[in-house]
Design an enzyme around this catalytic site. Sequence first.
Site, PDB file in Angstrom:
ATOM      1  N   SER A 119      72.607 131.479 -17.760  1.00  0.00           N
ATOM      2  CA  SER A 119      73.245 131.262 -18.947  1.00  0.00           C
ATOM      3  C   SER A 119      74.404 131.598 -18.949  1.00  0.00           C
ATOM      4  O   SER A 119      74.715 131.185 -20.171  1.00  0.00           O
ATOM      5  CB  SER A 119      71.902 131.517 -19.906  1.00  0.00           C
ATOM      6  OG  SER A 119      70.435 130.590 -20.011  1.00  0.00           O
ATOM      7  N   HIS A 140      72.689 124.451 -15.424  1.00  0.00           N
ATOM      8  CA  HIS A 140      72.594 124.904 -16.094  1.00  0.00           C
ATOM      9  C   HIS A 140      71.388 124.460 -17.315  1.00  0.00           C
ATOM     10  O   HIS A 140      72.553 122.857 -18.403  1.00  0.00           O
ATOM     11  CB  HIS A 140      73.581 125.701 -17.221  1.00  0.00           C
ATOM     12  CG  HIS A 140      73.218 126.709 -18.422  1.00  0.00           C
ATOM     13  ND1 HIS A 140      74.238 126.388 -19.491  1.00  0.00           N
ATOM     14  CD2 HIS A 140      71.683 126.899 -18.459  1.00  0.00           C
ATOM     15  CE1 HIS A 140      73.263 127.314 -20.326  1.00  0.00           C
ATOM     16  NE2 HIS A 140      71.873 127.755 -19.875  1.00  0.00           N
ATOM     17  N   GLU A 152      74.787 121.414 -18.059  1.00  0.00           N
ATOM     18  CA  GLU A 152      76.132 122.314 -17.656  1.00  0.00           C
ATOM     19  C   GLU A 152      76.368 122.379 -16.067  1.00  0.00           C
ATOM     20  O   GLU A 152      75.396 122.743 -15.841  1.00  0.00           O
ATOM     21  CB  GLU A 152      76.514 123.349 -17.869  1.00  0.00           C
ATOM     22  CG  GLU A 152      76.998 123.213 -19.573  1.00  0.00           C
ATOM     23  CD  GLU A 152      77.397 124.830 -20.184  1.00  0.00           C
ATOM     24  OE1 GLU A 152      78.259 125.108 -20.847  1.00  0.00           O
ATOM     25  OE2 GLU A 152      76.166 126.009 -19.863  1.00  0.00           O
ATOM     26  N   ASN A 190      76.799 128.758 -24.368  1.00  0.00           N
ATOM     27  CA  ASN A 190      76.580 130.306 -24.940  1.00  0.00           C
ATOM     28  C   ASN A 190      77.249 130.561 -25.266  1.00  0.00           C
ATOM     29  O   ASN A 190      77.101 131.368 -26.726  1.00  0.00           O
ATOM     30  CB  ASN A 190      75.637 131.028 -24.002  1.00  0.00           C
ATOM     31  CG  ASN A 190      73.799 130.301 -23.442  1.00  0.00           C
ATOM     32  OD1 ASN A 190      73.876 130.071 -25.107  1.00  0.00           O
ATOM     33  ND2 ASN A 190      73.305 130.127 -22.408  1.00  0.00           N
TER      34      ASN A 190
HETATM   35  P1  NAD Z   1      61.575 133.718 -18.865  1.00  0.00           P
HETATM   36  O1  NAD Z   1      61.504 134.920 -19.293  1.00  0.00           O
HETATM   37  O2  NAD Z   1      60.560 132.555 -19.254  1.00  0.00           O
HETATM   38  O3  NAD Z   1      60.868 133.851 -17.179  1.00  0.00           O
HETATM   39  C1  NAD Z   1      61.485 133.972 -16.227  1.00  0.00           C
HETATM   40  C2  NAD Z   1      59.977 133.910 -14.995  1.00  0.00           C
HETATM   41  O4  NAD Z   1      60.750 134.457 -13.563  1.00  0.00           O
HETATM   42  C3  NAD Z   1      59.194 134.839 -15.163  1.00  0.00           C
HETATM   43  O5  NAD Z   1      57.936 133.731 -15.227  1.00  0.00           O
HETATM   44  C4  NAD Z   1      58.844 136.022 -14.304  1.00  0.00           C
HETATM   45  O6  NAD Z   1      58.025 136.222 -13.453  1.00  0.00           O
HETATM   46  C5  NAD Z   1      60.130 135.297 -13.215  1.00  0.00           C
HETATM   47  N1  NAD Z   1      60.859 135.639 -12.343  1.00  0.00           N
HETATM   48  C6  NAD Z   1      61.765 137.272 -12.414  1.00  0.00           C
HETATM   49  N2  NAD Z   1      61.840 137.527 -11.199  1.00  0.00           N
HETATM   50  C7  NAD Z   1      61.991 136.720  -9.604  1.00  0.00           C
HETATM   51  C8  NAD Z   1      61.254 137.146  -8.977  1.00  0.00           C
HETATM   52  N3  NAD Z   1      62.650 137.680  -8.139  1.00  0.00           N
HETATM   53  N4  NAD Z   1      60.638 135.815  -8.473  1.00  0.00           N
HETATM   54  C9  NAD Z   1      60.624 134.891  -8.534  1.00  0.00           C
HETATM   55  N5  NAD Z   1      60.361 134.707  -9.718  1.00  0.00           N
HETATM   56  C10 NAD Z   1      60.441 135.746 -10.622  1.00  0.00           C
HETATM   57  O7  NAD Z   1      62.650 133.006 -18.894  1.00  0.00           O
HETATM   58  P2  NAD Z   1      63.365 132.009 -18.798  1.00  0.00           P
HETATM   59  O8  NAD Z   1      64.261 131.586 -20.522  1.00  0.00           O
HETATM   60  O9  NAD Z   1      62.855 130.792 -18.357  1.00  0.00           O
HETATM   61  O10 NAD Z   1      64.963 132.239 -17.783  1.00  0.00           O
HETATM   62  C11 NAD Z   1      65.077 131.942 -16.889  1.00  0.00           C
HETATM   63  C12 NAD Z   1      66.527 131.935 -16.558  1.00  0.00           C
HETATM   64  O11 NAD Z   1      66.930 130.519 -17.178  1.00  0.00           O
HETATM   65  C13 NAD Z   1      67.511 132.836 -17.273  1.00  0.00           C
HETATM   66  O12 NAD Z   1      68.877 132.655 -16.704  1.00  0.00           O
HETATM   67  C14 NAD Z   1      68.083 132.102 -18.587  1.00  0.00           C
HETATM   68  O13 NAD Z   1      69.152 132.590 -18.855  1.00  0.00           O
HETATM   69  C15 NAD Z   1      68.121 130.362 -18.351  1.00  0.00           C
HETATM   70  N6  NAD Z   1      67.534 129.526 -19.112  1.00  0.00           N
HETATM   71  C16 NAD Z   1      67.342 130.006 -20.456  1.00  0.00           C
HETATM   72  C17 NAD Z   1      67.365 129.448 -21.784  1.00  0.00           C
HETATM   73  C18 NAD Z   1      65.964 129.358 -22.613  1.00  0.00           C
HETATM   74  O14 NAD Z   1      66.246 128.602 -23.367  1.00  0.00           O
HETATM   75  N7  NAD Z   1      65.325 130.561 -22.329  1.00  0.00           N
HETATM   76  C19 NAD Z   1      67.830 127.987 -21.364  1.00  0.00           C
HETATM   77  C20 NAD Z   1      68.864 128.083 -20.132  1.00  0.00           C
HETATM   78  C21 NAD Z   1      68.835 128.617 -19.462  1.00  0.00           C
END
Ligand code: NAD
Length: 283
Positions: A119, A140, A152, A190
């Site tokens: 993000s 993204h 994005e 963001n």
């Molecule tokens: P989340 O906390 O819901 O999920 C993250 C997952 O990654 C977890 O299941 C965790 O076990 C796993 N994980 C962590 N380290 C790992 C590794 N080394 N190998 C394999 N799996 C691993 O987080 P999220 O909200 O899904 O965010 C994930 C990414 O997406 C981040 O970079 C975040 O910034 C981005 N993002 C989030 C949103 C949102 O609205 N939540 C929107 C766009 C982008």
Amino acid sequence: MEIKTVGVVGAGTMGHGIAQVFAAHGFDVRLADTSDAAVGRGLAGIESSLERLLAKEKITAADKTSTLGRIGATTDLATLAGAELVVEAVTENLVVKTELLQTLDRVCGPETILASNTSSISLTRLAAATGRPDRVIGMHFMNPVPLMELVEIIRALQTAEETYRRIHDLALRLGKTPVSVRDSPGFVSNRVLMPMINEAIFALHEGLATAEDIDTVMKLGMHHPMGPLALADLIGLDTCLSILEVLQDGFGDPKYRPCPLLRQMVDAGYLGRKTGRGFYRYD
Ligand code: NAD
């Protein structure tokens, strides 16, 4: 090399949505996380999302079955070796993402494109950590991935034009609208969204109004479909905090300082929808 098999690493809020969208568009998907439990939660999330789409008659029962049939789950990153594209959607943390990309760089074929759903983190830094910086790019997606149209696309300084073109075309194939953004903290989405969410948290922190009333002001007054505090809960408060820290570090500007209440919520484990409690409570 045509993209047919897509690895998705991280089966959380975003990863499972990304896996679902690729599978729904005919790609073979391998969804990876660190534990069977995490992968299981991701698969359950996909199943209930497809169930909701079926109930709304947006897809058929056959679509649901075929989409699920194209998704394999794994905790072994070596099984992503044959993928032409791997999208990482792991925790928003530079060290975690860097180590993961270095592992993927070792296990995947030399032509595999490594895309990050970060993000806010610098794609240029992530690309530099690999031996294939020209094939690293930001893809993204927005939350919830199956419903949101925007992707994005962020080019690292090193990203090859060919990599950009392929990912841009791929986003179109997924039915999304790609927007090209330069690599800069928080990109566009963001950079604009997080200060608003942070300000809403400050308003709550200072007792200006209740969470419901702050959200109502933005929904009814500004025509936002969802208030900023409810949106923060949807995104995940830990993710919001990480993004604000990247903005603050990246620009060195105190205007991005995260609200102390946001830090406290994260310290308490109130991360929003994913933990059942954030600014609101969820069953
Ligand atoms: P989340 O906390 O819901 O999920 C993250 C997952 O990654 C977890 O299941 C965790 O076990 C796993 N994980 C962590 N380290 C790992 C590794 N080394 N190998 C394999 N799996 C691993 O987080 P999220 O909200 O899904 O965010 C994930 C990414 O997406 C981040 O970079 C975040 O910034 C981005 N993002 C989030 C949103 C949102 O609205 N939540 C929107 C766009 C982008």
